[in-house]
Write a protein that holds these residues in place. Structure first.
Motif, PDB file in Angstrom:
ATOM      1  N   GLU A   6      -0.997  -6.634   7.768  1.00 12.06           N
ATOM      2  CA  GLU A   6      -0.015  -5.634   7.339  1.00 12.06           C
ATOM      3  C   GLU A   6      -0.455  -4.949   6.044  1.00 12.06           C
ATOM      4  OE1 GLU A   6       4.718  -5.305   6.193  1.00 12.06           O
ATOM      5  OE2 GLU A   6       3.971  -7.121   7.164  1.00 12.06           O
ATOM      6  N   VAL A   7      -0.951  -5.720   5.099  1.00 15.41           N
ATOM      7  CA  VAL A   7      -1.445  -5.160   3.838  1.00 15.41           C
ATOM      8  C   VAL A   7      -2.643  -4.245   4.101  1.00 15.41           C
ATOM      9  CG1 VAL A   7      -2.571  -5.735   1.641  1.00 15.41           C
ATOM     10  CG2 VAL A   7      -0.583  -7.037   2.406  1.00 15.41           C
ATOM     11  N   PHE A   8      -3.551  -4.683   4.978  1.00 11.09           N
ATOM     12  CA  PHE A   8      -4.727  -3.885   5.328  1.00 11.09           C
ATOM     13  C   PHE A   8      -4.304  -2.567   5.976  1.00 11.09           C
ATOM     14  CE2 PHE A   8      -8.157  -2.881   8.417  1.00 11.09           C
ATOM     15  CZ  PHE A   8      -9.157  -2.598   7.495  1.00 11.09           C
ATOM     16  N   LEU A   9      -3.379  -2.630   6.929  1.00 11.65           N
ATOM     17  CA  LEU A   9      -2.884  -1.427   7.593  1.00 11.65           C
ATOM     18  C   LEU A   9      -2.208  -0.485   6.597  1.00 11.65           C
ATOM     19  CD1 LEU A   9      -2.400   0.109  10.253  1.00 11.65           C
ATOM     20  CD2 LEU A   9      -0.269  -1.159  10.476  1.00 11.65           C
ATOM     21  N   HIS A  10      -1.424  -1.061   5.694  1.00 10.96           N
ATOM     22  CA  HIS A  10      -0.741  -0.264   4.672  1.00 10.96           C
ATOM     23  C   HIS A  10      -1.753   0.491   3.808  1.00 10.96           C
ATOM     24  CE1 HIS A  10       2.504   0.800   1.942  1.00 10.96           C
ATOM     25  NE2 HIS A  10       1.729   0.419   0.933  1.00 10.96           N
ATOM     26  N   GLN A  11      -2.838  -0.185   3.416  1.00 12.05           N
ATOM     27  CA  GLN A  11      -3.865   0.460   2.598  1.00 12.05           C
ATOM     28  C   GLN A  11      -4.571   1.578   3.352  1.00 12.05           C
ATOM     29  OE1 GLN A  11      -4.459   0.021  -0.649  1.00 12.05           O
ATOM     30  NE2 GLN A  11      -2.690  -1.324  -0.600  1.00 12.05           N
ATOM     31  N   ILE A  12      -4.876   1.352   4.626  1.00 11.10           N
ATOM     32  CA  ILE A  12      -5.524   2.383   5.436  1.00 11.10           C
ATOM     33  C   ILE A  12      -4.623   3.607   5.562  1.00 11.10           C
ATOM     34  CG2 ILE A  12      -6.278   2.962   7.785  1.00 11.10           C
ATOM     35  CD1 ILE A  12      -7.443   0.164   7.974  1.00 11.10           C
ATOM     36  N   VAL A  13      -3.349   3.385   5.821  1.00 11.99           N
ATOM     37  CA  VAL A  13      -2.398   4.499   5.963  1.00 11.99           C
ATOM     38  C   VAL A  13      -2.278   5.259   4.642  1.00 11.99           C
ATOM     39  CG1 VAL A  13       0.027   5.073   6.366  1.00 11.99           C
ATOM     40  CG2 VAL A  13      -1.134   3.474   7.881  1.00 11.99           C
ATOM     41  N   GLU A  14      -2.205   4.555   3.525  1.00 13.67           N
ATOM     42  CA  GLU A  14      -2.107   5.225   2.218  1.00 13.67           C
ATOM     43  C   GLU A  14      -3.332   6.089   1.949  1.00 13.67           C
ATOM     44  OE1 GLU A  14       0.322   5.502   0.002  1.00 13.67           O
ATOM     45  OE2 GLU A  14       1.686   4.284   1.213  1.00 13.67           O
ATOM     46  N   ILE A  15      -4.512   5.585   2.287  1.00 14.76           N
ATOM     47  CA  ILE A  15      -5.742   6.363   2.093  1.00 14.76           C
ATOM     48  C   ILE A  15      -5.741   7.587   3.011  1.00 14.76           C
ATOM     49  CG2 ILE A  15      -8.253   6.323   2.435  1.00 14.76           C
ATOM     50  CD1 ILE A  15      -8.131   3.364   1.480  1.00 14.76           C
ATOM     51  N   ALA A  16      -5.336   7.398   4.270  1.00 17.57           N
ATOM     52  CA  ALA A  16      -5.281   8.521   5.213  1.00 17.57           C
ATOM     53  C   ALA A  16      -4.284   9.577   4.747  1.00 17.57           C
ATOM     54  CB  ALA A  16      -4.909   8.016   6.610  1.00 17.57           C
ATOM     55  N   ILE A  17      -3.146   9.154   4.203  1.00 17.22           N
ATOM     56  CA  ILE A  17      -2.155  10.101   3.683  1.00 17.22           C
ATOM     57  C   ILE A  17      -2.767  10.932   2.561  1.00 17.22           C
ATOM     58  CG2 ILE A  17      -0.009  10.269   2.344  1.00 17.22           C
ATOM     59  CD1 ILE A  17       1.023   7.856   3.991  1.00 17.22           C
ATOM     60  N   LEU A  18      -3.461  10.275   1.641  1.00 14.66           N
ATOM     61  CA  LEU A  18      -4.100  11.001   0.540  1.00 14.66           C
ATOM     62  C   LEU A  18      -5.152  11.983   1.042  1.00 14.66           C
ATOM     63  CD1 LEU A  18      -4.510   8.200  -2.152  1.00 14.66           C
ATOM     64  CD2 LEU A  18      -2.984  10.169  -2.232  1.00 14.66           C
ATOM     65  N   ILE A  19      -5.933  11.571   2.025  1.00 19.12           N
ATOM     66  CA  ILE A  19      -6.968  12.454   2.574  1.00 19.12           C
ATOM     67  C   ILE A  19      -6.324  13.673   3.228  1.00 19.12           C
ATOM     68  CG2 ILE A  19      -8.745  12.646   4.368  1.00 19.12           C
ATOM     69  CD1 ILE A  19      -9.472   9.703   3.701  1.00 19.12           C
ATOM     70  N   PHE A  20      -5.302  13.458   4.061  1.00 18.57           N
ATOM     71  CA  PHE A  20      -4.630  14.583   4.714  1.00 18.57           C
ATOM     72  C   PHE A  20      -3.979  15.515   3.699  1.00 18.57           C
ATOM     73  CE2 PHE A  20      -3.853  13.233   9.396  1.00 18.57           C
ATOM     74  CZ  PHE A  20      -5.188  12.898   9.519  1.00 18.57           C
ATOM     75  N   VAL A  71       4.847   3.572   6.723  1.00 18.48           N
ATOM     76  CA  VAL A  71       4.924   2.631   5.599  1.00 18.48           C
ATOM     77  C   VAL A  71       6.274   2.605   4.892  1.00 18.48           C
ATOM     78  CG1 VAL A  71       2.452   2.681   5.163  1.00 18.48           C
ATOM     79  CG2 VAL A  71       3.920   4.323   4.008  1.00 18.48           C
ATOM     80  N   VAL A  72       7.243   3.394   5.329  1.00 15.62           N
ATOM     81  CA  VAL A  72       8.544   3.372   4.662  1.00 15.62           C
ATOM     82  C   VAL A  72       9.325   2.137   5.085  1.00 15.62           C
ATOM     83  CG1 VAL A  72       8.704   5.851   4.319  1.00 15.62           C
ATOM     84  CG2 VAL A  72       9.624   4.859   6.388  1.00 15.62           C
ATOM     85  N   ARG A  73      10.154   1.655   4.195  1.00 13.16           N
ATOM     86  CA  ARG A  73      10.857   0.392   4.431  1.00 13.16           C
ATOM     87  C   ARG A  73      12.389   0.540   4.474  1.00 13.16           C
ATOM     88  NH1 ARG A  73       7.114  -2.899   6.035  1.00 13.16           N
ATOM     89  NH2 ARG A  73       5.395  -3.233   4.631  1.00 13.16           N
ATOM     90  N   GLU A  74      12.934   1.564   3.845  1.00 12.05           N
ATOM     91  CA  GLU A  74      14.389   1.680   3.739  1.00 12.05           C
ATOM     92  C   GLU A  74      14.866   2.947   4.430  1.00 12.05           C
ATOM     93  OE1 GLU A  74      15.344   1.615  -0.390  1.00 12.05           O
ATOM     94  OE2 GLU A  74      14.370  -0.304  -0.739  1.00 12.05           O
TER      95      GLU A  74
END
Length: 107
Positions: A6-20, A71-74
């Protein structure tokens, strides 16, 4: 093990968001400068070129917002992201409509 994934996936998504986001901003800046130079030349394609660049940039920004939903939680965050997606989708729709109208005018 699942927590690590989950932490690994979260990091990948955060990096992809920044790239996009970066790509979208870059396209918008580039098309804005290109539109400005075409405006100075009094080119009839200024509006169409600028609209196409803005539409492409917004598509990348919209992609980053869709990824952000992973990645949103609430519920409050989900509502905020959903509002942003709706607004960006509406802007994209309006820009594409403007492009079609402008292309009709050129023909």
């Amino acid at each position: 093990m699942i927590g690590l994934f989950e932490v690994f996936l979260h990091q990948i998504v955060e990096i992809a968001i920044l790239i996009f986001e970066f790509i979208g901003v870059g396209i918008i800046i580039y098309s804005g400068l290109q539109g400005f130079f075409l405006y100075l030349k009094r080119s009839p394609a200024t509006k169409l070129t600028l609209a196409k660049g803005l539409a492409m940039g917004l598509e990348f920004k919209l992609g980053s917002e869709i990824l952000r939903t992973v990645v949103v939680r609430e519920w409050k965050e989900i509502a905020t992201v959903a509002g942003i997606i709706v607004l960006r989708a509406a802007l994209t729709f309006l820009i594409h409509w403007e492009i079609r109208e402008e292309e009709k005018g050129i023909e």
